[in-house]
Design a protein around this motif. Structure first.
Motif, PDB file in Angstrom:
ATOM      1  N   UNK A 121       0.922  -1.166  -0.001  1.00  0.00           N
ATOM      2  CA  UNK A 121      -0.059  -0.039   0.082  1.00  0.00           C
ATOM      3  C   UNK A 121       0.756   1.306   0.039  1.00  0.00           C
ATOM      4  N   UNK A 122       1.776   1.115   0.711  1.00  0.00           N
ATOM      5  CA  UNK A 122       2.899   2.217   1.033  1.00  0.00           C
ATOM      6  C   UNK A 122       3.538   2.776  -0.639  1.00  0.00           C
ATOM      7  N   UNK A 123       3.644   1.533  -1.308  1.00  0.00           N
ATOM      8  CA  UNK A 123       4.595   1.702  -2.360  1.00  0.00           C
ATOM      9  C   UNK A 123       3.627   2.353  -3.320  1.00  0.00           C
ATOM     10  N   UNK A 124       2.254   1.609  -3.382  1.00  0.00           N
ATOM     11  CA  UNK A 124       1.357   2.291  -4.475  1.00  0.00           C
ATOM     12  C   UNK A 124       0.978   3.793  -3.948  1.00  0.00           C
ATOM     13  N   UNK A 125       0.898   4.057  -2.808  1.00  0.00           N
ATOM     14  CA  UNK A 125       0.976   5.542  -2.663  1.00  0.00           C
ATOM     15  C   UNK A 125       1.793   6.370  -3.187  1.00  0.00           C
ATOM     16  N   UNK A 126       3.096   6.004  -3.133  1.00  0.00           N
ATOM     17  CA  UNK A 126       4.187   6.542  -3.911  1.00  0.00           C
ATOM     18  C   UNK A 126       4.146   6.554  -5.302  1.00  0.00           C
ATOM     19  N   UNK A 127       3.941   5.354  -5.924  1.00  0.00           N
ATOM     20  CA  UNK A 127       3.643   5.378  -7.379  1.00  0.00           C
ATOM     21  C   UNK A 127       2.566   6.267  -7.859  1.00  0.00           C
ATOM     22  N   UNK A 128       1.522   6.396  -7.029  1.00  0.00           N
ATOM     23  CA  UNK A 128       0.252   7.219  -7.548  1.00  0.00           C
ATOM     24  C   UNK A 128       0.821   8.839  -7.516  1.00  0.00           C
ATOM     25  N   UNK A 129       1.614   9.133  -6.551  1.00  0.00           N
ATOM     26  CA  UNK A 129       1.877  10.335  -6.147  1.00  0.00           C
ATOM     27  C   UNK A 129       2.820  10.918  -7.418  1.00  0.00           C
ATOM     28  N   UNK A 130       3.581  10.067  -7.676  1.00  0.00           N
ATOM     29  CA  UNK A 130       4.818  10.127  -8.821  1.00  0.00           C
ATOM     30  C   UNK A 130       4.269   9.907 -10.193  1.00  0.00           C
TER      31      UNK A 130
END
Length: 230
Positions: A121-130
């Motif tokens: 979930x943390x990785x996906x949050x970063x992916x979405x932000x970028x």
């Protein structure tokens, strides 16, 4: 070198080339680099990979066994372009398998499951932000794969593997068109984690159903645009 060993070496090399072509095309299809509805040419791919047409043809057969392409004689093969009814059927199977996996994973490895879900979930949050949609799709797939990894049932994992590439390709193609789907997906993922954290498995499965149905509905309403948006 004897005739036997020369023949064996040639067979092993042919298998290796087929595996390389298959692995590359599989990754290209599920990541959206070769999108649904794309026609693949034996000749063009043989030139691209620097091989004869035989490994390409054999890779096509393997991809067809996963439902990812349709081999069309004298034309090549078409990257799968399912009907809305076929997508609905796939989503039903996904829901059944994923709910079974959640039940087993929460019985057998709840702590490890939640640890991996939070990490993804943390990785996906970063992916979405970028705005890294390809990375988001990969981590989204890994998030749901975690249910099967921690279910502790190899047969269930094997059943899931038969459908996973098509589902991942569908998800990638739809998310490439709609940035807001990433936000909706993350809201669902956050809710799943919160519910599993307090042991509410039934409500988690209800959210999974909504999560999966959204993909089916989006495909049904926008599949025509999906094939023309190139």
């Amino acid at each position: 070198m004897s005739f036997y060993f020369r023949q064996r070496s040639m067979i092993q090399r042919a298998k290796s080339l087929t595996s390389q072509v298959f692995d590359t095309l599989l990754d290209d299809i599920v990541s959206g680099r070769r999108r649904s509805g794309t026609m693949l040419s034996e000749n063009a791919l043989a030139q691209e990979f620097g091989t004869s047409k035989t490994p390409v043809r054999e890779a096509f057969v393997q991809l067809q066994s996963f439902g990812l392409v349709e081999v069309m004689p004298q034309r090549g093969c078409l990257v799968f372009q399912p009907t809305a009814a076929e997508v609905s059927s796939l989503c039903e199977v996904r829901h059944i398998l994923e709910c079974a996996a959640v039940d087993l994973a929460m019985q057998r490895a709840p702590d490890l499951l939640l640890l991996e879900l939070r990490s993804r979930f943390e990785r996906m949050t970063t992916d979405a932000e970028q705005k890294q949609r390809s990375d988001f799709s990969h981590d989204d797939d890994a998030f749901h794969q975690a249910f099967f990894t921690h279910a502790g049932n190899p047969s269930l994992q094997e059943a899931h593997r038969l459908f996973a590439p098509r589902l991942q390709a569908l998800r990638t193609n739809l998310q490439s068109m709609h940035g807001h789907l990433l936000c909706e997906a993350q809201e669902d993922h956050a809710e799943m984690i919160g519910l599993l954290d307090v042991g509410d498995i039934e409500s988690t499965k209800a959210i999974i159903g909504i999560h999966i149905e959204r993909m089916s509905q989006k495909y049904e309403t926008e599949s025509e645009f999906l094939w023309t948006a190139r």
